[in-house]
Design a protein around this motif. Structure first.
Motif, PDB file in Angstrom:
ATOM      1  N   HIS A   1       7.088   9.095  17.256  1.00  0.00           N
ATOM      2  CA  HIS A   1       7.677   9.657  16.034  1.00  0.00           C
ATOM      3  C   HIS A   1       8.626   8.654  15.360  1.00  0.00           C
ATOM      4  N   GLN A   2       9.298   7.864  16.153  1.00  0.00           N
ATOM      5  CA  GLN A   2      10.152   6.824  15.557  1.00  0.00           C
ATOM      6  C   GLN A   2       9.312   5.784  14.826  1.00  0.00           C
ATOM      7  N   GLN A   3       8.153   5.421  15.399  1.00  0.00           N
ATOM      8  CA  GLN A   3       7.241   4.511  14.702  1.00  0.00           C
ATOM      9  C   GLN A   3       6.771   5.109  13.381  1.00  0.00           C
ATOM     10  N   ALA A   4       6.428   6.402  13.429  1.00  0.00           N
ATOM     11  CA  ALA A   4       5.965   7.068  12.207  1.00  0.00           C
ATOM     12  C   ALA A   4       7.055   7.083  11.149  1.00  0.00           C
ATOM     13  N   PHE A   5       8.280   7.340  11.589  1.00  0.00           N
ATOM     14  CA  PHE A   5       9.392   7.396  10.643  1.00  0.00           C
ATOM     15  C   PHE A   5       9.626   6.042   9.975  1.00  0.00           C
ATOM     16  N   GLU A   6       9.463   4.976  10.748  1.00  0.00           N
ATOM     17  CA  GLU A   6       9.655   3.623  10.185  1.00  0.00           C
ATOM     18  C   GLU A   6       8.601   3.293   9.126  1.00  0.00           C
ATOM     19  N   LEU A   7       7.458   3.991   9.182  1.00  0.00           N
ATOM     20  CA  LEU A   7       6.401   3.776   8.183  1.00  0.00           C
ATOM     21  C   LEU A   7       6.624   4.619   6.920  1.00  0.00           C
ATOM     22  N   CYS A   8       7.721   5.370   6.893  1.00  0.00           N
ATOM     23  CA  CYS A   8       8.008   6.259   5.755  1.00  0.00           C
ATOM     24  C   CYS A   8       9.308   5.826   5.085  1.00  0.00           C
ATOM     25  N   PRO A   9       9.256   4.916   4.141  1.00  0.00           N
ATOM     26  CA  PRO A   9      10.492   4.516   3.442  1.00  0.00           C
ATOM     27  C   PRO A   9      11.017   5.664   2.584  1.00  0.00           C
ATOM     28  N   VAL A  10      12.199   5.476   2.049  1.00  0.00           N
ATOM     29  CA  VAL A  10      12.793   6.487   1.159  1.00  0.00           C
ATOM     30  C   VAL A  10      11.806   6.806   0.044  1.00  0.00           C
ATOM     31  N   HIS A  11      11.656   8.085  -0.286  1.00  0.00           N
ATOM     32  CA  HIS A  11      10.758   8.609  -1.317  1.00  0.00           C
ATOM     33  C   HIS A  11       9.301   8.695  -0.858  1.00  0.00           C
ATOM     34  N   HIS A  12       9.009   8.292   0.380  1.00  0.00           N
ATOM     35  CA  HIS A  12       7.641   8.453   0.865  1.00  0.00           C
ATOM     36  C   HIS A  12       7.372   9.949   1.051  1.00  0.00           C
TER      37      HIS A  12
ATOM     38  N   MET B   1      -2.716   2.946 -10.589  1.00  0.00           N
ATOM     39  CA  MET B   1      -1.341   3.434 -10.443  1.00  0.00           C
ATOM     40  C   MET B   1      -1.274   4.519  -9.344  1.00  0.00           C
ATOM     41  N   LYS B   2      -2.301   5.372  -9.320  1.00  0.00           N
ATOM     42  CA  LYS B   2      -2.324   6.414  -8.287  1.00  0.00           C
ATOM     43  C   LYS B   2      -2.437   5.784  -6.901  1.00  0.00           C
ATOM     44  N   SER B   3      -3.284   4.759  -6.785  1.00  0.00           N
ATOM     45  CA  SER B   3      -3.452   4.092  -5.493  1.00  0.00           C
ATOM     46  C   SER B   3      -2.161   3.416  -5.050  1.00  0.00           C
ATOM     47  N   ARG B   4      -1.429   2.832  -5.996  1.00  0.00           N
ATOM     48  CA  ARG B   4      -0.177   2.177  -5.623  1.00  0.00           C
ATOM     49  C   ARG B   4       0.851   3.226  -5.187  1.00  0.00           C
ATOM     50  N   HIS B   5       0.822   4.381  -5.842  1.00  0.00           N
ATOM     51  CA  HIS B   5       1.710   5.475  -5.411  1.00  0.00           C
ATOM     52  C   HIS B   5       1.390   5.887  -3.979  1.00  0.00           C
ATOM     53  N   GLU B   6       0.088   6.024  -3.658  1.00  0.00           N
ATOM     54  CA  GLU B   6      -0.304   6.442  -2.315  1.00  0.00           C
ATOM     55  C   GLU B   6       0.109   5.412  -1.275  1.00  0.00           C
ATOM     56  N   SER B   7       0.149   4.151  -1.679  1.00  0.00           N
ATOM     57  CA  SER B   7       0.513   3.087  -0.752  1.00  0.00           C
ATOM     58  C   SER B   7       2.016   2.947  -0.593  1.00  0.00           C
ATOM     59  N   GLN B   8       2.752   3.048  -1.715  1.00  0.00           N
ATOM     60  CA  GLN B   8       4.183   2.731  -1.685  1.00  0.00           C
ATOM     61  C   GLN B   8       5.087   3.942  -1.915  1.00  0.00           C
ATOM     62  N   GLY B   9       4.516   5.022  -2.428  1.00  0.00           N
ATOM     63  CA  GLY B   9       5.299   6.250  -2.586  1.00  0.00           C
ATOM     64  C   GLY B   9       6.180   6.316  -3.803  1.00  0.00           C
ATOM     65  N   ALA B  10       6.026   5.380  -4.757  1.00  0.00           N
ATOM     66  CA  ALA B  10       6.872   5.390  -5.962  1.00  0.00           C
ATOM     67  C   ALA B  10       6.365   6.465  -6.924  1.00  0.00           C
ATOM     68  N   LEU B  11       7.212   7.446  -7.216  1.00  0.00           N
ATOM     69  CA  LEU B  11       6.799   8.559  -8.073  1.00  0.00           C
ATOM     70  C   LEU B  11       6.499   8.092  -9.492  1.00  0.00           C
ATOM     71  N   GLY B  12       7.188   7.040  -9.946  1.00  0.00           N
ATOM     72  CA  GLY B  12       6.941   6.535 -11.298  1.00  0.00           C
ATOM     73  C   GLY B  12       5.499   6.114 -11.502  1.00  0.00           C
ATOM     74  N   ASP B  13       4.871   5.530 -10.477  1.00  0.00           N
ATOM     75  CA  ASP B  13       3.470   5.145 -10.590  1.00  0.00           C
ATOM     76  C   ASP B  13       2.581   6.369 -10.808  1.00  0.00           C
ATOM     77  N   LEU B  14       2.882   7.439 -10.101  1.00  0.00           N
ATOM     78  CA  LEU B  14       2.079   8.647 -10.247  1.00  0.00           C
ATOM     79  C   LEU B  14       2.275   9.273 -11.625  1.00  0.00           C
ATOM     80  N   GLU B  15       3.513   9.274 -12.119  1.00  0.00           N
ATOM     81  CA  GLU B  15       3.780   9.831 -13.450  1.00  0.00           C
ATOM     82  C   GLU B  15       3.004   9.054 -14.524  1.00  0.00           C
ATOM     83  N   GLU B  16       2.965   7.726 -14.378  1.00  0.00           N
ATOM     84  CA  GLU B  16       2.229   6.922 -15.352  1.00  0.00           C
ATOM     85  C   GLU B  16       0.736   7.216 -15.270  1.00  0.00           C
TER      86      GLU B  16
END
Length: 632
Positions: free
Chosen positions: A246-257, A1-16
């Motif tokens: 920087h625009q490339q970097a931003f595109e790699l950061c979805p919402v909640h990343h 779950m921690k690894s999936r959080h690091e990959s996708q940024g979903a906080l719920g995975d980290l909480e679990e």
């Protein structure tokens, strides 16, 4: 779950993941052999949540977990190095949040202990070298000691050597070393350091997988280096490359990343730079919009909130300077004050926050004329300067900012002390940026020349400080000649230097004000008047050396201090403390007979001769006695 959080940024995975690790920890009682591992796993997840959300409570809890784990891992325990590493990283994070230098010192100590557990040949030695290097770099940025940065570079170079081509950690080592080279460029101004940083970043970027959390960091750091080269060299292509990266970097950061806010801030900074270069207001508006998004995404107590507020404030100030709307300046001041409150004493960015707020207060003073705003700006700049000791890369800018404010107060109140202080501050700044340094700007020289012209007007012919003003003005014009090559500047400097050579004589006259009208020369026994002493000095080796020194000056502050010290030492004298007896030699006795060593011996004269011999033996050329040096 921690690894999936690091990959996708979903906080719920980290909480679990945290919940699961807490359950496991409850199953591992205090004496359970796996308890230290459970503590480390839970601490790692709590640390990730802190990095994502910025809640200081998570960081404190993480530190406690690592401390508990470390107590369960004595020397020789397989988890000891992991405990040292995790605790050290958290102490560094708390330093970055709270600014307490003791936390950083503890982090350095813990990383040094971890390095000792990883001797040459150990598979984890390279990462230990890198971690310690990062802490040394942080201490450099906090304290400004170049030795710390040099040690960080050396440690990263050692780490890189342990990561040959094909090693999975080579790109990260390249990245870390590149960041240090950029820091040295910012401190020393050598373009080769920046070029090396760019080259290392390019190498690192080629090695990072397309989908990698660290690739995002690599893109952003390379972009920052390109922006720095643009600021140094002015090639717009470098700035456009920085924006694209920087625009490339931003595109790699979805919402909640977790890195989305930093990507927004970096892109905004580049848009502001393009606005400053091209003047397109749309770029500034976009920068403001991006910074506002970054502030909105951050929790109130997130450690990056202070920097986000500072960046937004700087953009609002730029819009005020462009459009003149007082509301923008007031908002900038409000944001600057909020940011400053979040930078505690000791925080590495507090000095920048002080300087930025000071600039806003000075801008409001220039608009509205309230002297209180100017005094606050001066106070803030002085606080910032105190945080930039000798050797700190930002000291020259702090000196210039304070000098400009002091000059404004001189223009308001007319106190000559202010113009002299402004001149001194400007000269110190110029000496820290020699010809060729990327941060040495012609505008600084022009300002210094202007200040010296104003000072010269205060020192009319005959004024004791006129020669010093002429000399200072000549120095600055000479600097401008060295920078621009205009022959007229060289002629002016030579013309000004000629009367300025009277500086030595003026400093001699200042010294004579504090010594008696007559002194005995201890080696000859002859009584000298002040005119005689001056003539003696002009024929001395010391005077010849000072004249030669003025012809080849590099550091004028040190030179003036050296001249003053040499003159003071030459005229230094000792006083005879005694009780009057019979047959004391008087002034007229010595004038009629010449040297006290050639006069007929009396009780009082023998005492005076022994005194002068003793003074000469101890290196004093001049002596005074109330019996013969006063005209009664």
């Amino acid at each position: 779950m921690k690894s999936r959080h690091e990959s996708q940024g979903a906080l719920g995975d980290l909480e679990e993941a945290i919940s699961l690790h807490q359950e496991v920890l409850e199953l591992h009682h205090i004496d359970h052999p796996n308890r230290s591992s459970s503590l480390l796993n839970l601490a790692g997840c709590m640390q990730s949540r802190y990095e994502s959300q910025g809640e200081l409570g998570d960081l404190h809890e993480t530190i406690l977990l690592y401390q508990q784990a470390l107590k369960l891992c004595p020397v020789g325990h397989p988890n000891r190095s992991s405990s040292l590493l995790g605790l050290a990283n958290c102490m560094k994070s708390r330093f970055e949040s709270q600014g307490v230098l003791g936390d950083l010192e503890e982090a350095i100590s813990l990383h040094q202990q971890a390095l000792e557990l990883h001797p040459v040949g150990h598979p984890n030695r390279s990462s230990s070298l890198g971690n310690l290097a990062n802490c040394m770099k942080s201490r450099y940025h906090s304290q400004g000691a170049l030795g710390d940065l040099e040690e960080a570079i050396s440690l990263h170079q050692q780490s890189l050597e342990l990561h040959p081509a094909g090693h999975p950690n080579r790109p990260l080592s390249l990245l870390n070393l590149a960041n240090c080279m950029k820091s040295r460029y910012q401190s020393q101004g050598a373009l080769r350091d920046l070029e090396e940083a760019i080259s290392l970043h390019h190498q690192a970027l080629e090695l990072f997988p397309v989908i990698s959390p660290t690739r995002l960091l690599s893109i952003g750091n390379l972009a920052n280096c390109m922006r720095s080269r643009y600021q140094s060299q002015g090639a717009l292509g470098d700035l456009e490359d920085a924006i694209s990266l920087h625009q490339q970097a931003f595109e790699l950061c979805p919402v909640h990343h977790p890195n989305r806010t930093s990507s927004l801030g970096n892109l905004a900074n580049c848009m502001q730079s393009r606005y400053e270069s091209q003047g397109a207001l749309g770029d500034l508006e976009e920068a403001i919009s991006l910074h506002k998004q970054a502030v909105k995404l951050l929790p109130v107590h997130h450690p990056n909130m202070s920097v986000a507020l500072l960046n937004l404030a700087n953009c609002m100030q730029s819009r005020y300077e462009s459009q003149g709307a007082l509301g923008d300046l007031e908002e900038a001041i409000s944001l600057q004050k909020q940011a400053l409150e979040l930078f505690p004493v000791g925080h590495p960015i507090r000095s920048s926050s002080l300087g930025s707020l000071a600039n806003c207060m000075q801008a409001r003073y220039e608009l509205q004329g309230a002297s209180g705003d100017l005094e606050e700006a001066i106070s803030l700049h002085k606080q910032a300067l105190e945080l930039h000791p000798a050797g700190h890369p930002n000291r020259p800018l702090s000196l210039l900012n304070l000098a400009n404010c002091i000059k404004s107060r001189y223009e308001l109140q007319g106190a000559s002390g202010d113009i002299q202080e402004a001149i001194s501050l400007h000269q110190q700044a110029l000496e820290l940026h020699p010809v060729g340094h990327p941060n040495r700007e012609l505008g600084d020289l022009e300002e210094a020349i202007s200040l010296h012209h104003q000072a010269l007007e205060l020192h009319s012919v005959g004024h004791p400080n006129r020669s010093l003003s002429l000399l200072n003005l000549a120095i600055c014009i000479q600097f401008r000649y060295e920078s621009q090559g205009a022959l007229g500047d060289l002629e002016d400097a030579i013309s000004l230097h000629q009367p300025a050579n009277q500086l030595i004589n003026n400093l001699v006259q200042e010294t004579l004000h504090s010594i008696p009208a007559r002194l005995l020369q201890t080696d000859t026994g002859i009584l000298f008047t002040q005119d005689d002493m001056v003539a003696q000095f002009r024929g001395s080796t010391q005077h010849q050396m000072l004249v030669a020194l003025l012809e080849r000056v590099n550091d004028w502050h040190s030179t003036i201090n050296h001249i003053q010290t040499t003159i003071a030492n030459y005229f230094q004298y000792v006083t005879l403390s005694h009780r009057w007896g019979s047959h004391e030699p008087l002034l007229e006795d010595i004038f009629h007979n010449g040297s006290i060593y050639e006069m007929p011996s009396t009780t009082g004269l023998i005492k005076l001769q022994k005194f002068c011999h003793t003074a000469a033996h101890h290196g004093y050329s001049w002596a005074w006695s109330d019996t013969c040096c006063i005209d009664k």
